[in-house]
Design a protein around this motif. Sequence first.
Motif, short mmCIF file in Angstrom:
data_model
loop_
_atom_site.label_atom_id
_atom_site.label_comp_id
_atom_site.label_asym_id
_atom_site.label_seq_id
_atom_site.Cartn_x
_atom_site.Cartn_y
_atom_site.Cartn_z
N THR A 57 44.91 48.81 41.83
CA THR A 57 44.17 48.97 40.58
C THR A 57 44.82 48.25 39.41
O THR A 57 44.47 48.48 38.27
CB THR A 57 44.05 50.47 40.22
OG1 THR A 57 45.35 51.06 40.31
CG2 THR A 57 43.11 51.18 41.17
N GLU A 58 45.78 47.35 39.71
CA GLU A 58 46.44 46.66 38.61
C GLU A 58 45.49 45.74 37.86
O GLU A 58 45.61 45.55 36.66
CB GLU A 58 47.62 45.84 39.15
CG GLU A 58 48.80 46.70 39.55
CD GLU A 58 49.45 46.21 40.83
OE1 GLU A 58 49.27 45.04 41.17
OE2 GLU A 58 50.12 47.04 41.49
N ASN A 59 44.54 45.16 38.58
CA ASN A 59 43.60 44.22 37.93
C ASN A 59 42.33 44.90 37.46
O ASN A 59 41.36 44.22 37.18
CB ASN A 59 43.19 43.13 38.93
CG ASN A 59 44.34 42.24 39.28
OD1 ASN A 59 45.34 42.22 38.56
ND2 ASN A 59 44.22 41.52 40.38
N VAL A 60 42.31 46.24 37.48
CA VAL A 60 41.05 46.92 37.21
C VAL A 60 40.96 47.39 35.77
O VAL A 60 41.88 48.02 35.26
CB VAL A 60 40.89 48.14 38.16
CG1 VAL A 60 39.62 48.90 37.82
CG2 VAL A 60 40.87 47.69 39.60
N VAL A 61 39.87 47.06 35.12
CA VAL A 61 39.55 47.64 33.81
C VAL A 61 38.15 48.22 33.89
O VAL A 61 37.41 47.94 34.83
CB VAL A 61 39.62 46.59 32.68
CG1 VAL A 61 41.03 46.09 32.47
CG2 VAL A 61 38.67 45.45 32.96
#
Lengths: 296, 378
Positions: free
Chosen positions: B267-271
């Motif tokens: 989820t590091e790239n999730v916004v």
Amino acid sequence: MMQLIWNGLIVGSFYALVALGYSMVYGIIKLLNFAHGDIYMLGAFVGFFTLSAFGISNETSIPLLLVILLLSMVTTGLIGVGIERVAYRPLRRSPRLAVLITAIGVSFTLEYGVRQIFGPNPEAFPVRLESRGVDLLGMRITASQIVLVVIAAGLMLVLAHIVERTREGRAMRAIALDPQAAQLMGVNVNRVISTVFFIGSSLAGAAGVMAGAYYGSIDFLMGFVIGLKAFTAAVIGGIGNLYGAMLGGVLLGMLESFGSAWFGGEWRDVFAFAFLILFLTFKPTGLLGARVVERM
Amino acid sequence: MAAGVLALTAGCSGGVAGGGSEESEDGPIKLGMLAPFSGSESAFGAYMQNGAQLAVDEINADGGVLGRDLELVVEDDACDATTAVAGANKLVTEGIVGSVGGYCSGATLPTLPIFDEAGVPMVIPAANSNELVDQGLPGVFLINGTGDQQAAAAVQYAEKIGATNVAVIDDATSYSADLAQAFTTQAEEAGLSVVFEATVTPGENDYSAVATQLVGAQPALVYWTGYYQEGGLIVRQATDAGYTGAFMVADGSVDAKFSEIAGAGYTENVVGTFTQTPDMIEGADEWIADYEELAGDPPGPYSTQAYDAVRVMAQAIEDAGSTEFEEVVAALEGLEDFDTFAGPLTFTENHTLSGGGFVIVAVDPATSNFVLEDDLQG
């Protein structure tokens, strides 16, 4: 292209494992066990319940997965035997439609029973497989996918061995051919049917645990669609035929994979069930169904 | 009017047109709420019910509306059109004078004509498909930002991070397809190229086909407009398939379960695009404490919107001085800068909010929850 085949094989392994139970049960008592997809769901929830009870979450260990897999298989196998004993055996001499409707009732009982216990929300499965991938031969392959395919293939080999090489397997094939004659020859029909339910249900339970670990999300309705897909796979392969179920499962996975690549993801189920209709219309015995002698 | 009263007291649901929904002049004023209490979206139903109940309790403690108490009547819509229609009919027979529910747009849409025919004005707290107001029914008001406003926030953020190639995936539900369409249109207007559009079937597990196609299209940002269960699976499967761009999810996916399903490290790239929740709003601590005292749990998504929906409806009835349909609708249209969690509220001609109040949220790895990342102000 290779990627599509690989994706299809992964999905197909799940379909094949569930389709086997469908096909075995149909082969031996001519019952379409529509509760079978829900056994898959139960398998996932047995794993979820056990792991949660021990406070485990976010694990990636393969040995742990295997332990849970075995535990779920035994549990769902026993549940399958129980369902047959309670819901199907008393109706064995009733019209087939009555048993079919009972099967649908069992399906709802399992789904909404699980909903009562675990709630309606999707849950995250506590054991996940490491799934970062490597590129190979134009495909992206992950360790979890290999584990998955190996386990599925292993289970199917064990099953083939049981059916082909053991006394119990021979009894199953005998009952599939002619239950009355088998009984007259001294085969304990009830015990063999229980065994078939145990094996079929434990395979579905195994598939449920593997789906939980691979995809990561489980919910009480997760067995519904896969139940229908497994039924489709069993029909494509020739219902009642073991190898047909395996072949049908993998084939359906491929069809869906290519179908959604060509027509878009929203057409995937249309594509899959269109094949079910085609087969039911033009070749209701399925690909391998004609080999009556091999039926079980 | 008299006929309407008789019909309702007899428990009949049919043909009560144009007001007349009062059971008696001194009983409580009933507000109805349809929300999902079962099915995949059921978590939101409790958040909404508790938020609304808190508003009802506060208003009653202050003397009620028009000297009468408010009463909240809830029905389950299971995020399903058939269940929602049955629930709406039930609420109408129970004599509600206003509807303050509606979470899933697809389930809310078919209930609008039922409430409209029964003369029940609707302040919809969560559902926000443009289709809800496009029908032009006089009594429909949305207090959540619409799909257009949410898409605008998504496009604004894509531009901000310099993503020129974008993709969008929806789940074929009314809310999701609508938002995806709005995103595509606005992204193209903003000069971004939409390199990949796909629709998936909700409720399945395997989205590897879409994941593979997404990797091939190589967008810098992909916008998922569906709900969290499929969203978590798609993020995980696309990352495994080799996707490295940014993931943006719409408000239906903004939930701690999303990150649990996607798994740690995914989820590091999730916004997400989301309307503000109490924990993002300064000075809402007291409100949160009140909510927890009532519900026993902290508030969640749409608690504040449901709370505000009740307050907006109550204010309009008070302003109108009656529960007659036309007068309440006129009072709702006449509200000016009414204080809500999403800022001062004035309805536009379309009965939507003048400002959407959407912000960008991101996953906090420690708690799996979405927290404020960018308020898109400047």
